[in-house]
Motif scaffolding. Sequence first.
Motif, PDB file in Angstrom:
ATOM      1  N   ILE A  56       0.841  -1.203   0.000  1.00 21.03           N
ATOM      2  CA  ILE A  56       0.000   0.000   0.000  1.00 21.03           C
ATOM      3  C   ILE A  56       0.873   1.249   0.000  1.00 21.03           C
ATOM      4  O   ILE A  56       0.556   2.248  -0.651  1.00 21.03           O
ATOM      5  CB  ILE A  56      -0.946  -0.011   1.219  1.00 21.03           C
ATOM      6  CG1 ILE A  56      -1.924  -1.183   1.108  1.00 21.03           C
ATOM      7  CG2 ILE A  56      -1.717   1.309   1.314  1.00 21.03           C
ATOM      8  CD1 ILE A  56      -2.856  -1.316   2.279  1.00 21.03           C
ATOM      9  N   ARG A  57       2.003   1.190   0.690  1.00 18.64           N
ATOM     10  CA  ARG A  57       2.915   2.327   0.712  1.00 18.64           C
ATOM     11  C   ARG A  57       3.419   2.637  -0.695  1.00 18.64           C
ATOM     12  O   ARG A  57       3.457   3.798  -1.105  1.00 18.64           O
ATOM     13  CB  ARG A  57       4.088   2.021   1.654  1.00 18.64           C
ATOM     14  CG  ARG A  57       4.900   3.257   2.011  1.00 18.64           C
ATOM     15  CD  ARG A  57       5.713   3.023   3.283  1.00 18.64           C
ATOM     16  NE  ARG A  57       6.726   1.979   3.118  1.00 18.64           N
ATOM     17  CZ  ARG A  57       6.784   0.873   3.853  1.00 18.64           C
ATOM     18  NH1 ARG A  57       5.875   0.626   4.775  1.00 18.64           N
ATOM     19  NH2 ARG A  57       7.748  -0.012   3.660  1.00 18.64           N
ATOM     20  N   HIS A  58       3.785   1.602  -1.450  1.00 23.10           N
ATOM     21  CA  HIS A  58       4.243   1.814  -2.823  1.00 23.10           C
ATOM     22  C   HIS A  58       3.111   2.339  -3.713  1.00 23.10           C
ATOM     23  O   HIS A  58       3.342   3.187  -4.588  1.00 23.10           O
ATOM     24  CB  HIS A  58       4.806   0.513  -3.393  1.00 23.10           C
ATOM     25  CG  HIS A  58       6.118   0.133  -2.796  1.00 23.10           C
ATOM     26  ND1 HIS A  58       6.664  -1.142  -2.926  1.00 23.10           N
ATOM     27  CD2 HIS A  58       7.008   0.837  -2.046  1.00 23.10           C
ATOM     28  CE1 HIS A  58       7.826  -1.180  -2.295  1.00 23.10           C
ATOM     29  NE2 HIS A  58       8.051   0.000  -1.755  1.00 23.10           N
ATOM     30  N   THR A 102      -7.922   3.268   6.358  1.00 20.34           N
ATOM     31  CA  THR A 102      -8.107   2.167   7.293  1.00 20.34           C
ATOM     32  C   THR A 102      -9.099   1.143   6.765  1.00 20.34           C
ATOM     33  O   THR A 102      -9.989   1.464   5.977  1.00 20.34           O
ATOM     34  CB  THR A 102      -8.611   2.702   8.649  1.00 20.34           C
ATOM     35  OG1 THR A 102      -8.883   1.611   9.517  1.00 20.34           O
ATOM     36  CG2 THR A 102      -9.892   3.509   8.470  1.00 20.34           C
ATOM     37  N   ALA A 103      -8.926  -0.082   7.217  1.00 20.14           N
ATOM     38  CA  ALA A 103      -9.877  -1.142   6.883  1.00 20.14           C
ATOM     39  C   ALA A 103     -11.079  -1.099   7.814  1.00 20.14           C
ATOM     40  O   ALA A 103     -12.062  -1.792   7.597  1.00 20.14           O
ATOM     41  CB  ALA A 103      -9.190  -2.504   6.983  1.00 20.14           C
ATOM     42  N   ARG A 104     -11.020  -0.290   8.847  1.00 19.22           N
ATOM     43  CA  ARG A 104     -12.125  -0.181   9.790  1.00 19.22           C
ATOM     44  C   ARG A 104     -13.196   0.747   9.213  1.00 19.22           C
ATOM     45  O   ARG A 104     -12.908   1.876   8.834  1.00 19.22           O
ATOM     46  CB  ARG A 104     -11.641   0.406  11.124  1.00 19.22           C
ATOM     47  CG  ARG A 104     -10.507  -0.355  11.779  1.00 19.22           C
ATOM     48  CD  ARG A 104     -10.122   0.334  13.080  1.00 19.22           C
ATOM     49  NE  ARG A 104      -8.955  -0.272  13.703  1.00 19.22           N
ATOM     50  CZ  ARG A 104      -8.430   0.154  14.854  1.00 19.22           C
ATOM     51  NH1 ARG A 104      -8.982   1.174  15.496  1.00 19.22           N
ATOM     52  NH2 ARG A 104      -7.368  -0.432  15.350  1.00 19.22           N
ATOM     53  N   PRO A 132     -10.380  -1.596   0.924  1.00 18.39           N
ATOM     54  CA  PRO A 132      -9.540  -1.150  -0.192  1.00 18.39           C
ATOM     55  C   PRO A 132     -10.113   0.107  -0.841  1.00 18.39           C
ATOM     56  O   PRO A 132     -11.328   0.259  -0.929  1.00 18.39           O
ATOM     57  CB  PRO A 132      -9.599  -2.344  -1.159  1.00 18.39           C
ATOM     58  CG  PRO A 132     -10.938  -2.965  -0.874  1.00 18.39           C
ATOM     59  CD  PRO A 132     -11.176  -2.792   0.590  1.00 18.39           C
ATOM     60  N   PHE A 133      -9.243   0.994  -1.279  1.00 15.90           N
ATOM     61  CA  PHE A 133      -9.681   2.229  -1.903  1.00 15.90           C
ATOM     62  C   PHE A 133      -9.277   2.241  -3.375  1.00 15.90           C
ATOM     63  O   PHE A 133      -8.342   1.547  -3.775  1.00 15.90           O
ATOM     64  CB  PHE A 133      -9.070   3.443  -1.192  1.00 15.90           C
ATOM     65  CG  PHE A 133      -7.559   3.449  -1.203  1.00 15.90           C
ATOM     66  CD1 PHE A 133      -6.847   4.000  -2.255  1.00 15.90           C
ATOM     67  CD2 PHE A 133      -6.846   2.892  -0.148  1.00 15.90           C
ATOM     68  CE1 PHE A 133      -5.461   4.001  -2.262  1.00 15.90           C
ATOM     69  CE2 PHE A 133      -5.456   2.884  -0.139  1.00 15.90           C
ATOM     70  CZ  PHE A 133      -4.768   3.437  -1.205  1.00 15.90           C
ATOM     71  N   ARG A 134      -9.992   3.019  -4.148  1.00 15.13           N
ATOM     72  CA  ARG A 134      -9.649   3.174  -5.556  1.00 15.13           C
ATOM     73  C   ARG A 134      -8.679   4.347  -5.687  1.00 15.13           C
ATOM     74  O   ARG A 134      -8.982   5.449  -5.213  1.00 15.13           O
ATOM     75  CB  ARG A 134     -10.900   3.427  -6.386  1.00 15.13           C
ATOM     76  CG  ARG A 134     -11.830   2.220  -6.472  1.00 15.13           C
ATOM     77  CD  ARG A 134     -13.085   2.539  -7.237  1.00 15.13           C
ATOM     78  NE  ARG A 134     -13.870   3.571  -6.564  1.00 15.13           N
ATOM     79  CZ  ARG A 134     -14.993   4.084  -7.047  1.00 15.13           C
ATOM     80  NH1 ARG A 134     -15.459   3.673  -8.217  1.00 15.13           N
ATOM     81  NH2 ARG A 134     -15.654   5.004  -6.370  1.00 15.13           N
ATOM     82  N   ARG A 168      -7.990   6.363  -8.022  1.00 19.88           N
ATOM     83  CA  ARG A 168      -8.573   7.559  -8.643  1.00 19.88           C
ATOM     84  C   ARG A 168      -9.430   8.329  -7.642  1.00 19.88           C
ATOM     85  O   ARG A 168      -9.420   9.562  -7.608  1.00 19.88           O
ATOM     86  CB  ARG A 168      -9.405   7.159  -9.857  1.00 19.88           C
ATOM     87  CG  ARG A 168     -10.002   8.344 -10.604  1.00 19.88           C
ATOM     88  CD  ARG A 168     -10.759   7.888 -11.836  1.00 19.88           C
ATOM     89  NE  ARG A 168      -9.872   7.224 -12.787  1.00 19.88           N
ATOM     90  CZ  ARG A 168     -10.282   6.686 -13.933  1.00 19.88           C
ATOM     91  NH1 ARG A 168     -11.568   6.720 -14.258  1.00 19.88           N
ATOM     92  NH2 ARG A 168      -9.424   6.109 -14.753  1.00 19.88           N
ATOM     93  N   GLU A 169     -10.174   7.608  -6.798  1.00 20.58           N
ATOM     94  CA  GLU A 169     -11.020   8.272  -5.804  1.00 20.58           C
ATOM     95  C   GLU A 169     -10.164   8.976  -4.756  1.00 20.58           C
ATOM     96  O   GLU A 169     -10.463  10.107  -4.354  1.00 20.58           O
ATOM     97  CB  GLU A 169     -11.933   7.261  -5.122  1.00 20.58           C
ATOM     98  CG  GLU A 169     -12.806   7.888  -4.038  1.00 20.58           C
ATOM     99  CD  GLU A 169     -13.633   6.876  -3.271  1.00 20.58           C
ATOM    100  OE1 GLU A 169     -14.299   7.284  -2.306  1.00 20.58           O
ATOM    101  OE2 GLU A 169     -13.597   5.679  -3.632  1.00 20.58           O
ATOM    102  N   LEU A 170      -9.101   8.319  -4.318  1.00 22.85           N
ATOM    103  CA  LEU A 170      -8.222   8.943  -3.336  1.00 22.85           C
ATOM    104  C   LEU A 170      -7.618  10.226  -3.897  1.00 22.85           C
ATOM    105  O   LEU A 170      -7.587  11.258  -3.222  1.00 22.85           O
ATOM    106  CB  LEU A 170      -7.114   7.975  -2.920  1.00 22.85           C
ATOM    107  CG  LEU A 170      -6.073   8.551  -1.949  1.00 22.85           C
ATOM    108  CD1 LEU A 170      -6.711   8.948  -0.633  1.00 22.85           C
ATOM    109  CD2 LEU A 170      -4.951   7.542  -1.727  1.00 22.85           C
ATOM    110  N   ARG A 171      -7.159  10.160  -5.123  1.00 26.26           N
ATOM    111  CA  ARG A 171      -6.569  11.355  -5.735  1.00 26.26           C
ATOM    112  C   ARG A 171      -7.606  12.471  -5.853  1.00 26.26           C
ATOM    113  O   ARG A 171      -7.303  13.641  -5.590  1.00 26.26           O
ATOM    114  CB  ARG A 171      -6.000  10.999  -7.108  1.00 26.26           C
ATOM    115  CG  ARG A 171      -5.354  12.185  -7.812  1.00 26.26           C
ATOM    116  CD  ARG A 171      -4.619  11.749  -9.057  1.00 26.26           C
ATOM    117  NE  ARG A 171      -4.154  12.893  -9.837  1.00 26.26           N
ATOM    118  CZ  ARG A 171      -3.435  12.807 -10.942  1.00 26.26           C
ATOM    119  NH1 ARG A 171      -3.078  11.607 -11.392  1.00 26.26           N
ATOM    120  NH2 ARG A 171      -3.041  13.880 -11.585  1.00 26.26           N
TER     121      ARG A 171
END
Length: 277
Positions: A19-21, A85-87, A108-110, A112-115
């Motif tokens: 996830i860091r990468h 977080t997974a919570r 898990p996140f997308r 594109r959505e995070l950006r």
Amino acid sequence: MHTQGERRIAVIIEDDIDIRHLLETVLGQAGFETVSTANGLDGIEAVREHDPIVTTLDVSMPGIDGFEVAKRIRTFSSTYLVMLTARDEEIDMLQGLDSGADDYVTKPFRPRELRARIEAMLRRPRAHGTPGGTESALVATATQVPEPAPVSDAPAGADMSVAIPAEDNWLRHNGLRLNAATRIVTLHDDEIDLTRSEFELLAALLESGRRVRSKQDLALLVRGDPYLTSGYVSETDKRAVEVHLTNLRRKLGDNAQSPRFVETVRGVGYRLSASRA
């Protein structure tokens, strides 16, 4: 304080190497130089050293958890703070936002959505009134269109008063004062310490007066997309608004059953309470 033209740095605090990468790739594509750390203590020092615009923060890490990391970061930094977080339980969101996070994204996140969420945050003012938009090349060309008119369920002839600012730019209501230019809020002359989201919500409600603001409308405001008329708003986004309003009421000493400042319009959203003599 950052100024346009300075290095745009993002700190990543994440113990999962994959996830860091991924975060390094997403933020790098968004134009950030990234500084990665694998635990909370190193992350705090990285924020202190590099003064990033954005910090992503994992909640579950060895040593001190993300909630404690967020609290410590907030003692010295106004970095935009995104918790990952997974919570997805309500109590976890409440704790994350109350710790000082600006946004709360579940895994898990997308990418594109995070950006998109980060770009939206950069349009919001940072602490001390610094507009995030001047710091982000990603949003420098974003076209602003007028905010949609708030929803109203008030009958004809009802009190539609708005807390109109005087010449000194203060919005006033029942002993509460808010100055958008200095981002100061006082209640009976005592300054109230609000998060960015709490401040934006209170300012919007003061400006709207007795007109109802829907949860979707306020969620877009908190996310940094108030000019959108049809942006996607999830149930998590709406719940975040409820959490922010709960915290805001607590700080103002407001009673939801007999509100002096903010009242709930069941099934719709929120509006300013009636003026009192």
